[in-house]
Design an enzyme around this catalytic site. Structure first.
Site, short mmCIF file in Angstrom:
data_model
loop_
_atom_site.label_atom_id
_atom_site.label_comp_id
_atom_site.label_asym_id
_atom_site.label_seq_id
_atom_site.Cartn_x
_atom_site.Cartn_y
_atom_site.Cartn_z
N LEU A 430 37.70 2.43 45.76
CA LEU A 430 37.47 3.57 45.03
C LEU A 430 36.14 3.34 44.27
O LEU A 430 35.33 4.01 43.87
CB LEU A 430 38.52 3.99 44.10
N ARG A 438 36.68 -0.82 38.57
CA ARG A 438 38.03 -1.01 39.36
C ARG A 438 39.11 -0.11 38.50
O ARG A 438 39.15 -0.30 37.57
CB ARG A 438 38.44 -2.51 39.20
N VAL A 629 25.61 71.24 43.31
CA VAL A 629 24.67 70.56 42.81
C VAL A 629 25.41 69.26 41.82
O VAL A 629 26.11 69.72 40.97
CB VAL A 629 23.71 71.19 41.98
N ASP A 745 37.25 59.70 37.13
CA ASP A 745 36.53 61.01 37.11
C ASP A 745 37.36 62.18 37.41
O ASP A 745 36.97 63.02 38.07
CB ASP A 745 35.33 60.98 37.52
N LYS A 747 38.96 65.53 37.75
CA LYS A 747 38.96 66.89 37.11
C LYS A 747 38.95 67.99 38.30
O LYS A 747 38.68 67.53 39.12
CB LYS A 747 37.74 66.86 36.13
N ASN A 750 36.14 67.94 40.85
CA ASN A 750 36.18 66.67 41.79
C ASN A 750 37.29 66.97 42.84
O ASN A 750 37.41 65.94 43.64
CB ASN A 750 36.05 65.53 41.13
N ASP A 763 33.44 62.66 44.82
CA ASP A 763 32.61 62.03 43.87
C ASP A 763 33.36 60.89 43.23
O ASP A 763 34.08 60.77 42.20
CB ASP A 763 32.54 63.09 42.69
N THR A 782 34.75 62.25 31.97
CA THR A 782 34.44 63.59 31.60
C THR A 782 35.21 63.82 30.23
O THR A 782 36.33 63.40 30.32
CB THR A 782 34.82 64.31 32.33
N1 LIG Z 1 32.26 66.81 50.72
C1 LIG Z 1 31.78 68.05 50.28
N2 LIG Z 1 32.12 69.28 50.82
C2 LIG Z 1 31.87 70.40 50.27
N3 LIG Z 1 31.29 70.31 48.89
C3 LIG Z 1 31.14 69.19 48.44
C4 LIG Z 1 31.29 68.13 49.09
N4 LIG Z 1 30.76 67.00 48.29
C5 LIG Z 1 30.42 67.53 47.22
N5 LIG Z 1 30.53 68.87 47.19
C6 LIG Z 1 30.07 69.77 46.25
O1 LIG Z 1 28.88 69.47 45.56
C7 LIG Z 1 29.19 69.07 44.27
C8 LIG Z 1 28.59 68.10 43.66
O2 LIG Z 1 29.00 66.92 44.27
P1 LIG Z 1 29.48 65.55 43.65
O3 LIG Z 1 30.29 65.71 42.34
O4 LIG Z 1 29.79 64.58 44.41
O5 LIG Z 1 27.90 65.05 42.98
P2 LIG Z 1 27.93 64.42 41.80
O6 LIG Z 1 26.34 64.02 41.46
O7 LIG Z 1 28.55 63.06 41.80
O8 LIG Z 1 28.28 65.33 40.78
P3 LIG Z 1 28.83 64.96 39.20
O9 LIG Z 1 27.70 65.45 38.29
O10 LIG Z 1 30.02 65.90 39.26
O11 LIG Z 1 28.88 63.50 39.05
C9 LIG Z 1 30.72 69.23 44.22
O12 LIG Z 1 31.39 69.53 42.94
C10 LIG Z 1 31.04 70.21 45.25
O13 LIG Z 1 30.94 71.34 44.82
N1 LIG Z 2 43.99 3.33 41.25
C1 LIG Z 2 44.71 2.90 42.18
N2 LIG Z 2 44.29 2.23 43.25
C2 LIG Z 2 44.98 1.84 43.86
C3 LIG Z 2 46.54 2.42 44.28
N3 LIG Z 2 46.85 1.77 45.29
C4 LIG Z 2 45.84 0.84 45.62
N4 LIG Z 2 44.68 1.00 45.11
C5 LIG Z 2 43.77 0.25 45.36
O1 LIG Z 2 43.34 -0.63 44.08
C6 LIG Z 2 41.95 -0.73 44.19
C7 LIG Z 2 41.45 -1.32 42.84
O2 LIG Z 2 39.99 -1.20 42.99
P1 LIG Z 2 39.39 -0.09 43.23
O3 LIG Z 2 39.35 0.84 42.07
O4 LIG Z 2 37.89 -0.27 43.72
O5 LIG Z 2 40.09 0.64 44.64
C8 LIG Z 2 41.48 0.46 44.26
C9 LIG Z 2 42.40 1.10 45.52
O6 LIG Z 2 41.92 0.73 46.64
C10 LIG Z 2 46.86 3.25 43.33
O7 LIG Z 2 48.09 3.71 43.46
N5 LIG Z 2 45.91 3.64 42.34
#
Ligand SMILES: Nc1ncnc2c1ncn2[C@@H]1O[C@H](COP(=O)(O)OP(=O)(O)OP(=O)(O)O)[C@@H](O)[C@H]1O
Ligand SMILES: Nc1nc2c(ncn2[C@@H]2O[C@@H]3COP(=O)(O)O[C@H]3[C@H]2O)c(=O)[nH]1
Ligand SMILES: Nc1nc2c(ncn2[C@@H]2O[C@@H]3COP(=O)(O)O[C@H]3[C@H]2O)c(=O)[nH]1
Length: 932
Positions: A430, A438, A629, A745, A747, A750, A763, A782
């Site tokens: 160790l 040690r 939109v 979100d 509403k 969405n 959305d 919203t």
């Molecule tokens: N997969 C879809 N299919 C049909 N219409 C969609 C789809 N995804 C979005 N839309 C239409 O587009 C609109 C805007 O989409 P979305 O809400 O994803 O955009 P956004 O930029 O995240 O809008 P927000 O301003 O609400 O965060 C939706 O409200 C929906 O009318």
């Molecule tokens: N610390 C510790 N060392 C142990 C134990 N059993 C054996 N050893 C040995 O004891 C050694 C003491 O010197 P080192 O620390 O170099 O390395 C240690 C281990 O090799 C144990 O239970 N604890």
């Protein structure tokens, strides 16, 4: 053109703090809090530019409309009306994130130190497992200088009885210079301990030096980078050391022959040291002064020391390998190793005539041949003091022979017995491995023959065995299908940090629901994968995994929780190679197979769907009409060239606008969550594209239109209709929340209807995957739908979605959300007064109002759905009594409203939208969207 009108509200609102004194005070308080938090310099520097002081908000009167019928008007206030306020809130979240990051960084730097090496120091992996048992640097700090040195140093001077000589006595040891040229390449076998040290420069230095020196050194260490620098740190630390021997305690009759003599030729095994010792032997001579202190200790049984033995098995294993290594003639060994692995050949060049391996490139890397292993004869107390010699006469020689056979030493610490060792055991490694004093006292309790190996020699052996082990692991990894294409140096890096662990039949290697931080590769045996069924205690058998298979990746990729049980199946046990989270993240997590090998059915199905769209390009898409939109651009109905049987919705988002409103992270998260979701109540995202100006999301089209449009036309829905739509949202939330995703979100805008009349969530701009038990602080949503804790900036989680579910129910039943003010500030004020202050119209049934009130509890913890029973509590609420959930889930339930959709390009259920008056946005080639 249809006009969208948000039910019962003025669309223009100046976001003025004067509008509400209470809110003004609230935000003032929040601002102060933010300012205090922002004292962290880094946080400040990043956040300040975006932080909007609340009073500035009065200067930016802005439109706030939930109506999104006109181009550019967004209904989520983050993007619009109170964007300044939201920016401030974003700033707050940024500060928190930065704080969290710096906390994490601190946590990382809270490295473990050996406060008390009472037992073997665990490897990083073991340390991870035994975290509680080990002292962190932080905890340790106040007592740093009290650590081992003081107590241990004292021991040989104060506590040494006149007749007792300790096997390991650092005070007499002459220091050997370390040959530098050997260190120019970091010996792999030492990397592990070095890595540990480099992770904890202060702790390892403070083990041995004064605080000022420690500080100086750790500073120096930190300023280095690269493996050779790492090593030089190690070596300089090692130079200060006084403990330079490892002792192999052997039963004399099983002595291992030392390697053939080189220069200087090692002493042949001898029972008694008779001639003057060479310099290196001098260090050994002290081993010859071992005295038996009490003679009675032989009665201690090995079983007492059993637990300690088990913790040290790993280390012992390496050392036993080291001993084995000594038996091999160097040339033979090098040859053997080269045969084993071509990789090893690269690492371990052919030996040169002087007994050292030379770097083929002549760059100074060599593996020196271990030269020194010295048998040591110890004299037991009886012989030295003559006590027993006098007492026993005739049988003495046999007795002596017997004792030698049993050569035993006692391990103690601070006078406390730890264990008795006999047979071919290794002692004293160790102090060499960890450059510390040690850690225990070893006293001979019978006559012993010990073999001593000097530091340099020991390290050489370790290096060699390390190289062999590394080559073995690397070869094994190469045979594992998922790793076969990884570069050699990546495999070496992985094998460097691997830990081998063993399990007995029936052991739970991984338990479902437990937190996990490690990744496993099975190197021997078989394991059984089971998953606990929901609502029962039964475990369903999933599969068997065997040699070369891996497991444990899911917890590392997700939120830490194990998703299945892994049980050791083989009668003769299972061995696994274990990799820590950091290495996994750096080197493994991106492998495709790792991501998808154990996908559940849904994820596999989802992947298949995405595959279908792999070859579709933006240029293959033809725009039919505008569907809506949103805040960042338009959503178009599109078809692919050559396939008129399907249509898609293509959401087009202006990159410049995303950057302006600092929504990059949200957009990335929207892509990730929608792209992985496979739920029929969530709109599917098939593919994403990008160009200089826009990001695009190709989604399934829902031609039934927005639920909002139907609600507007109808005024309000009856109980049954509301129940159906609410149930669809409950299903979507069930899917998201079970994956710890918060939607944020909700509403009617969405919620889109498909041609059958089923509702789907769209959305996901504010959706976020949370870590288990964590909250988030982004002020988004919203206004009418945000929960009080969001307004109060107390941190929110999935319970905020249950609040909005209650609001949605109310709005669907009445046509107006319960908390509606003429501007957001007033709305927030109303929200903060709580649901009990709201008058429920008569058309809301008692059960419905009961459910709404249970969802809209001020205290998030009290909301239905967030309690023990989870979302099923909502499904079981009496308002849903008799609701055919199963039919909903299987889409066999008839929806209350069937939209009229005549074809895949029928947009009659959508409003008309004029062309974008703003024209194309500027280019953005900054690259923030590279992962989109
Ligand atoms: N997969 C879809 N299919 C049909 N219409 C969609 C789809 N995804 C979005 N839309 C239409 O587009 C609109 C805007 O989409 P979305 O809400 O994803 O955009 P956004 O930029 O995240 O809008 P927000 O301003 O609400 O965060 C939706 O409200 C929906 O009318
Ligand atoms: N610390 C510790 N060392 C142990 C134990 N059993 C054996 N050893 C040995 O004891 C050694 C003491 O010197 P080192 O620390 O170099 O390395 C240690 C281990 O090799 C144990 O239970 N604890
Ligand atoms: N969830 C899941 N895990 C599996 C399956 N088959 C093997 N596993 C592994 O079981 C492991 C349990 O722990 P993790 O969740 O970390 O990672 C899991 C997967 O590596 C499976 O079908 N489903």
């Amino acid at each position: 053109m249809k006009i969208k009108h948000y039910p019962g509200k003025a669309v223009d609102a100046s976001l003025s703090l004067e509008g509400s004194n209470a809110m003004g005070a609230l935000y003032e308080a929040n601002w102060l809090r933010a300012a205090t938090q922002a004292q962290t310099q880094t946080a400040l520097s990043q956040v300040q530019p975006q932080t909007a002081y609340p009073t500035q908000l009065t200067r930016s009167p802005s439109k706030l409309s939930r109506q999104s019928s006109s181009a550019g008007s967004g209904s989520s206030f983050l993007l619009e009306g109170i964007s300044a306020l939201s920016k401030y809130q974003i700033a707050l979240e940024n500060i928190r994130q930065l704080e969290q990051q710096s906390q994490q960084a601190r946590d990382k730097s809270i490295v473990s130190t050996i406060k008390e090496l009472n037992g073997y120091r665990p490897s990083p992996m073991q340390h991870h497992h035994q975290h509680n048992g080990w002292v962190t640097e932080e905890q340790d700090h106040p007592q740093k200088n009290k650590v081992l040195p003081d107590e241990e140093k004292k021991k040989p001077q104060e506590g040494t009885p006149a007749v007792n000589h300790y096997v390991l006595d650092p005070t007499e040891r002459a220091r050997l210079p370390r040959p530098r040229q050997q260190l120019s390449v970091k010996p792999p076998s030492l990397r592990r301990s070095q890595t540990m040290m480099m992770q904890q420069p202060p702790s390892y230095v403070t083990l041995r030096t004064s605080p000022s020196k420690s500080f100086h050194k750790s500073q120096k260490n930190l300023s280095h980078s690269g493996s050779s620098a790492t090593y030089s740190t190690f070596s300089s630390a090692a130079d200060d050391q006084d403990q330079d021997q490892v002792v192999i305690c052997q039963q004399p009759q099983r002595l291992i022959s030392p390697p053939p003599p080189r220069e200087p030729p090692p002493e042949p095994p001898r029972r008694v040291v008779t001639k003057p010792l060479t310099r290196s032997q001098t260090s050994v001579q002290r081993y010859a002064t071992i005295r038996l202190p009490h003679g009675q200790s032989t009665s201690f049984s090995r079983s007492i020391a059993q637990p300690r033995e088990s913790t040290s098995s790993l280390r012992r294993h390496s050392l036993e390998q080291a001993i084995k290594g000594l038996k091999m003639e160097e040339e033979e060994m090098a040859k053997d190793v080269r045969q084993k692995s071509p990789l090893m050949e690269r690492l371990s060049p052919a030996p040169s005539s002087n007994g050292s391996s030379k770097d083929l490139n002549g760059e100074g890397f060599c593996i020196p041949r271990p030269r020194l292993i010295v048998p040591v004869h110890t004299y037991a107390r009886r012989r030295r003091t003559g006590n027993l010699k006098e007492q026993s006469s005739g049988g003495q020689e046999e007795e002596e022979a017997d004792t030698k056979k049993d050569g035993r030493v006692e391990v103690s610490r601070e006078g406390k017995y730890l264990s008795t060792l006999s047979g071919a055991k290794v002692l004293g490694e160790l102090a060499i491995l960890y450059n510390c004093q040690r850690t225990a006292t070893i006293t001979a309790i019978t006559e012993c023959n010990l073999w001593a190996i000097e530091r340099q020699c020991f390290q050489t052996i370790m290096m060699r065995t390390g190289l062999i082990r590394q080559a073995e692991y690397t070869d094994f990894l190469k045979s594992v299908p998922i790793f076969k294409d990884l570069a050699d140096d990546t495999l070496i890096k992985i094998s460097d940090v691997l830990e081998e662990t063993h399990y007995q039949r029936g052991d739970y290697i991984v338990r479902q629901g437990a937190r996990g931080d490690t990744f496993f590769i099975i190197s021997k045996g078989k394991v059984r994968v089971t998953i606990k069924q929901q609502d029962t205690q039964e475990e369903k058998f999933i599969r068997m995994l065997g040699k070369g298979d891996f497991f444990g990746e899911k917890a590392l990729q997700g939120d830490d929780l194990r998703t299945a049980n892994i049980i050791c199946e083989s009668a003769d046990g299972v061995s696994c190679l274990v990799i820590d989270r950091e290495t996994f993240n750096q080197l493994i997590s991106n492998l495709d197979e790792i991501k998808h090998r154990y996908d559940d059915e849904g994820a596999m199905e989802r992947r298949k769907i995405n595959e279908e769209f792999r070859d579709i390009n933006l240029t293959d898409l033809r725009v039919i009409a505008t569907l809506g939109v949103g805040g960042f651009g338009r959503v178009e109905l599109v078809q692919t060239n050559g396939d008129s049987s399907r249509s898609f919705a293509l959401k087009q988002m202006k990159k410049s606008q995303i950057v302006e409103t600092r929504q990059q992270q949200h957009i990335m998260s929207e892509k990730e969550i929608m792209g992985e979701a496979n739920c029929q109540f969530i709109v599917k995202l098939f593919k994403t594209f990008k160009d200089k100006k826009y990001l695009y999301m190709l989604m399934e089209s829902c031609l039934g239109g927005e639920l909002w449009t139907i609600l507007r036309d109808k005024g309000n829905f009856d109980d049954g209709t509301t129940r159906f739509y609410t149930a669809c949202v409950v299903e979507a939330f069930d899917y998201l929340h079970s994956r710890n995703i918060i939607y944020r979100d909700l509403k009617p805008e969405n919620l889109l209807l498909n041609e059958r009349g089923y509702v789907k969530l769209v959305d996901f701009g504010f959706a976020k995957k949370l870590q288990t038990g964590r909250k988030t602080w982004t002020f988004c949503g919203t206004p009418e739908y945000v929960a009080p804790e969001v307004i109060l900036n107390r941190g929110h989680d999935i319970s905020a979605d249950y609040w909005s579910l209650g609001v949605l129910m109310f709005e669907l039943l009445t046509g107006t959300p319960p908390f509606t003010g003429s501007d957001p500030m007033r709305t927030y004020n109303i929200i903060l007064k709580g649901i009990d202050a709201i008058e429920f119209p008569r058309n809301i049934t008692r059960n419905a109002s009961n459910l709404i009130k249970k969802l809209c509890r001020d205290n998030p913890a009290e909301r239905l759905g967030y309690q023990r029973g989870g979302i099923s509590e909502i499904q079981k609420h009496k308002w849903f009594d008799g609701f055919y959930w199963w039919g909903l889930q299987n889409c066999t339930l008839e929806p209350p409203i069937k939209p009229s959709v005549k074809s895949v390009v029928d947009t009659a259920n959508f409003d008309d939208y004029p062309p974008d008056p703003e024209g194309p946005p500027p280019d953005d080639v900054t690259g923030w969207d590279k992962d989109f």
